[in-house]
Design a protein around this motif. Structure first.
Motif, PDB file in Angstrom:
ATOM      1  N   GLU A 729       0.821  -1.210   0.000  1.00  0.00           N
ATOM      2  CA  GLU A 729       0.000   0.000   0.000  1.00  0.00           C
ATOM      3  C   GLU A 729       0.859   1.266   0.000  1.00  0.00           C
ATOM      4  O   GLU A 729       0.586   2.233  -0.730  1.00  0.00           O
ATOM      5  N   LYS A 730       1.919   1.252   0.811  1.00  0.00           N
ATOM      6  CA  LYS A 730       2.825   2.409   0.823  1.00  0.00           C
ATOM      7  C   LYS A 730       3.500   2.574  -0.552  1.00  0.00           C
ATOM      8  O   LYS A 730       3.725   3.708  -1.007  1.00  0.00           O
ATOM      9  N   ARG A 731       3.833   1.458  -1.181  1.00  0.00           N
ATOM     10  CA  ARG A 731       4.431   1.535  -2.508  1.00  0.00           C
ATOM     11  C   ARG A 731       3.462   2.176  -3.493  1.00  0.00           C
ATOM     12  O   ARG A 731       3.864   2.986  -4.350  1.00  0.00           O
ATOM     13  N   ILE A 732       2.171   1.834  -3.407  1.00  0.00           N
ATOM     14  CA  ILE A 732       1.181   2.434  -4.309  1.00  0.00           C
ATOM     15  C   ILE A 732       1.070   3.927  -4.055  1.00  0.00           C
ATOM     16  O   ILE A 732       1.046   4.739  -4.996  1.00  0.00           O
ATOM     17  N   TRP A 733       1.018   4.316  -2.791  1.00  0.00           N
ATOM     18  CA  TRP A 733       0.911   5.754  -2.483  1.00  0.00           C
ATOM     19  C   TRP A 733       2.146   6.520  -2.972  1.00  0.00           C
ATOM     20  O   TRP A 733       2.079   7.725  -3.228  1.00  0.00           O
TER      21      TRP A 733
END
Length: 822
Positions: A729-733
């Motif tokens: 999720e952090k990678r997507i953000w």
């Protein structure tokens, strides 16, 4: 009558109270003082006159109905009067004579019945006296020259059925005596019974000495006929007890002076033969006793046999205890210190890195050998195991004997309808000296030795513990052994657990289970789990030599094997408990002979012992599973934290390396043509991220999955995926403002491929960890009309079947990530 009622109504009207208004108050005429009061009094009197007149008119109108009803009553009275006269006439003329005749007949019948009853009673007395005289003469004649003892006993049995008041009555005393038998009948019968009793005793004892079973049975059957049942049962009890004692002495003497007593089951066999001999006597002779002495009389013989069993069984147990040196072995067991286990739980000594190890010095070697020699000086495990086997056989045979005696006593005393499902120990067993000796000399030593045997076996299992050979995280190296990969201590300890429980169940003793099963739970929870925990903490904790470095391979493998130990041990305990509770196979515990399968209720029939045993076994399973589950969870977290987590971020970083989600379709086509022109074998742009991630993910998880058990790997995978969802999720953000509409499609495809790869072969519920990631990608790829519809919906509500886990602010942020939305 009507005038009186009218007068009463008039008086009631005159007594009616005045109205409630103040102005309507009637003032007596002698107190009137004004014109207003006179008018008020006059008005009130008029109202009362109108009311009384109305009521009088009503009474006069209803007087006709009263007169009509009174006429009907007068007519009915006249009719009843005529009927009364006719009835009295019939009663006086007809029924009186019939009643008098019936009374005379009833009195005559009662007198006749009384005379018949007296005649019948007289005839009964005469017949009984005649029967008594015949019995007296028959007894005297049979005891004379013919010496027909059966006939004499039969006459006495017939005489015993005559009421005592007839035998001792004056009429019998006058009629029965004769010239041949001048004494009164009761004296004659008593003397004959005593004489025959003495004769039967002498003949019975003579037949017993001659071992003449036919004559023994003959005279044994005659005692109840002469009213000496107690004497017959006592002499019979002495007779069978002599046989029991003789057989028991011969069994014990069979091993005198030879090596038979050194046999591990000599005394168990002696006790078994004793119980079997008594059971055969009860089974074969019970029918004879019940038939001739009455139902329930066999219990008296069983009581006498139990006294002999107390004596002979006590001799066997005392001799066994002395021959096997039980007291000395118990002293050795109590003095054993379990040095290895105790030292294993001591805190590890801190040594300096540059210090010289002295484990190989002659002094250290000598001290280790000396301490090991002291351990071996304790009780020998083979001797303890042999004693436990023999004790289990003796306790098992005692249980069978107790169950048999309890069933016989219940059947003899209770009626079939009164027999309950649960057996109760009869008083002749609970009050016996043998049951106390069994508790002191067998059950108590058995519990103590079992505790020592089990704990010493656990200690020795860890002393001889071996790792599975050639385990490696290198997928190019094959593992020669088969899964599950555990140390040898697990198999050894669980084998001992099964053996100890099986041997304890073979005793069928609730006191044994009440002691042994909690001991197993305690030792497993403290020593077994404690040893594994200490090794996980002190010897195999996966920690890198420096900060950020991965632990050594052999340390990781050893730690994973220890986690497997806990999981497999828990499964073993579950299977052992379930196999004991579902279908029990009593293996004779010691001599290897198998008996047919038995249920728990068969082994523990007394009271609620079966329920108690079931609860004890389930408590063992639950307590051990609780402790191992906690330690497994801690171990899984350590593997995740120190082995898996440090490598997850680099895997994701490498998967998304040089990936540009802001490229247009033309740029992507140009990049593909350049790759073809350069003969680059790289994958297509939409397959780079999944293939890179797959390589890193498989390199991370496959070596671990190959070693861990399926259950442990599922727990580890759940923990890793939960963390991976957060990192992804952090990678997507992180692509905020660096992604276009075409890039959102590519990103969503890459995320979906990663999720499919991660949860492949696992539970579908693992996808829940990536719900936020998929919803972020979903919002990024929404059309404008879909986004407007979502904006119009209530926050957190279901929109088009989607249950949102990201809030409205996060959805807006996700939509704003696209640089050039279409």
């Amino acid at each position: 009558m009507n005038a009186n009622s009218i007068s009463r109504e008039t008086e009631k009207v005159q007594k009616l109270p005045p109205g409630n208004d103040a102005e309507d108050v009637v003032v007596p005429m002698d107190r009137v003082s004004s014109m207003k009061e006179i008018q008020a009094t006059l008005a009130n009197l008029k109202e009362r006159d109108i009311s009384v007149t109305a009521r009088l008119n009503h009474l006069v109108a209803s007087q006709k109905d009263f007169q009509r009803e009174l006429g009907k009553l007068d007519l009915m009275r006249a009719q009843l009067g005529s009927q009364t006269v006719a009835t009295r006439s019939i009663s006086n003329n007809m029924l009186y004579e019939a009643a008098s005749t019936a009374k005379r007949i009833s009195a005559a019948v009662q007198r006749l019945d009384l005379e018949q009853a007296r005649v019948k009673a007289t005839l009964d007395v005469v017949e009984q006296v005649a029967e008594l005289k015949a019995c007296v003469l028959g007894v005297t004649g049979s005891m004379g020259a013919p010496q027909d003892w059966e006939t004499a006993a039969g006459y006495l049995s017939r005489a015993s059925k005559i009421p005592k008041e007839i035998v001792c009555g004056s009429f019998a005393a006058e009629i029965v005596p004769s010239a041949e038998v001048p004494d009164s009948p009761n004296v004659t019968l008593d003397n004959a019974a005593e004489s025959l009793c003495g004769l039967f005793l002498r003949e019975f004892e003579k037949a017993a000495k001659e071992d003449n079973g036919v004559k023994v049975t003959r005279f044994f059957k005659l005692f109840p006929l002469i009213g000496k049942s107690e004497v017959g049962l006592d002499v019979y009890g002495r007779y069978v007890c002599q046989g029991v004692a003789s057989r028991a002495r011969s069994n014990m003497n069979a091993g005198t002076g030879g090596s038979q007593r050194k046999d591990g089951f000599f005394y168990a066999n002696a006790l078994t033969k004793l119980f079997e001999h008594i059971a055969q006597i009860i089974e074969h002779h019970g029918g004879l006793v019940e038939r001739h002495y009455g139902q329930g009389r066999m219990v008296r013989v069983i009581e006498r046999l139990q006294v002999e069993a107390d004596s002979q069984g006590g001799i066997v147990i005392d001799t066994w205890s002395d021959e096997r040196n039980i007291d000395r072995k118990l002293t050795d067991i109590r003095s054993y210190a379990f040095t290895f286990l105790v030292q294993s739980f001591l805190p590890a000594q801190n040594t300096r890195p540059n210090s010289i190890s002295r484990t190989s010095s002659p002094a250290t070697f000598e001290r280790n050998m000396e301490s090991r020699g002291q351990e071996e000086d304790g009780a020998d495990m083979k001797d303890v195991d042999a004693i436990l086997n023999e004790t289990a056989v003796m306790l098992g045979k005692w249980s069978l004997y107790s169950r048999f005696v309890a069933n016989k006593c219940r059947d003899a005393i209770s009626s079939p309808k009164a027999i309950s499902d649960f057996l109760t120990m009869p008083p002749l067993l609970t009050n016996s000296s043998l049951i106390r000796k069994i508790a002191d000399r067998l059950i108590s030593p058995f519990n103590i030795m079992t505790t020592f045997y089990f704990r010493r076996s656990v200690e020795k299992a860890f002393q001889l513990d071996e790792q599975p050979p050639d385990l490696s995280l290198n997928m190019n190296r094959t593992i020669p052994s088969n899964a599950p990969y555990i140390t040898s201590a697990v198999d050894d300890v669980m084998y001992i657990v099964n053996q100890v429980i099986q041997r304890s169940f073979a005793t069928s003793q609730r006191d044994v289970v009440a002691s042994v099963v909690p001991t197993i739970a305690r030792v497993l929870g403290s020593d077994f789990v404690g040893m594994v925990q200490r090794k996980m903490r002190d010897e195999s904790y996966p920690k890198g030599a420096v900060q950020g470095a991965l632990p050594p391979e052999h340390i990781i493998v050893a730690f994973l094997v220890l986690i497997n130990n806990l999981d497999i041990a828990t499964d073993y305990v579950k299977r052992i408990v379930q196999s004991r509770l579902e279908s029990l196979s009593s293996t004779g515990a010691a001599n290897g002979s198998e008996t047919p399968s038995k249920t728990l209720e068969d082994l523990y029939p007394f009271g609620h012992d079966a329920v108690f045993v079931t609860n004890a076994m389930l408590s063992l399973q639950n307590s051990f599973e609780t402790k191992t589950s906690e330690l497994i969870s801690d171990g899984i977290y350590v593997v995740f934290k120190n082995v898996m987590k440090p490598r997850l971020r680099p895997i994701l970083a490498d998967a998304f390396r040089d990936i540009d989600y802001s490229m247009t379709e033309d740029e992507l086509e140009e990049l593909g043509r350049e790759a073809e022109a350069e003969n680059d074998n790289n994958l297509a742009a939409d397959e780079v991220v999944p293939r890179r991630f797959q390589q890193g993910w498989e390199a991370l998880t496959k070596p671990i999955a190959r070693i861990l058990t399926e259950a442990n790997y599922a727990k580890l995978l759940s923990t890793v995926i939960s963390y991976l969802g957060e990192v992804l999720e952090k990678r997507i953000w992180s692509f905020y403002g660096r992604i276009n509409s075409l890039g959102t499609v590519r990103l969503e495809r890459d995320i979906a491929n990663i999720v499919s790869l991660v949860v492949r072969g696992g539970k579908y519920a693992l996808r829940d960890s990536f719900t936020r990631c998929t919803q972020i990608c979903l919002v990024m790829n929404m059309e404008e009309d879909e986004w407007e519809e979502l904006q119009a919906a209530e926050r957190g509500a279901l929109v088009d079947g989607v249950e949102w886990t990201i809030d409205a602010e996060e959805r807006a942020r996700a939509k704003a990530m696209v640089r050039n939305p279409v």
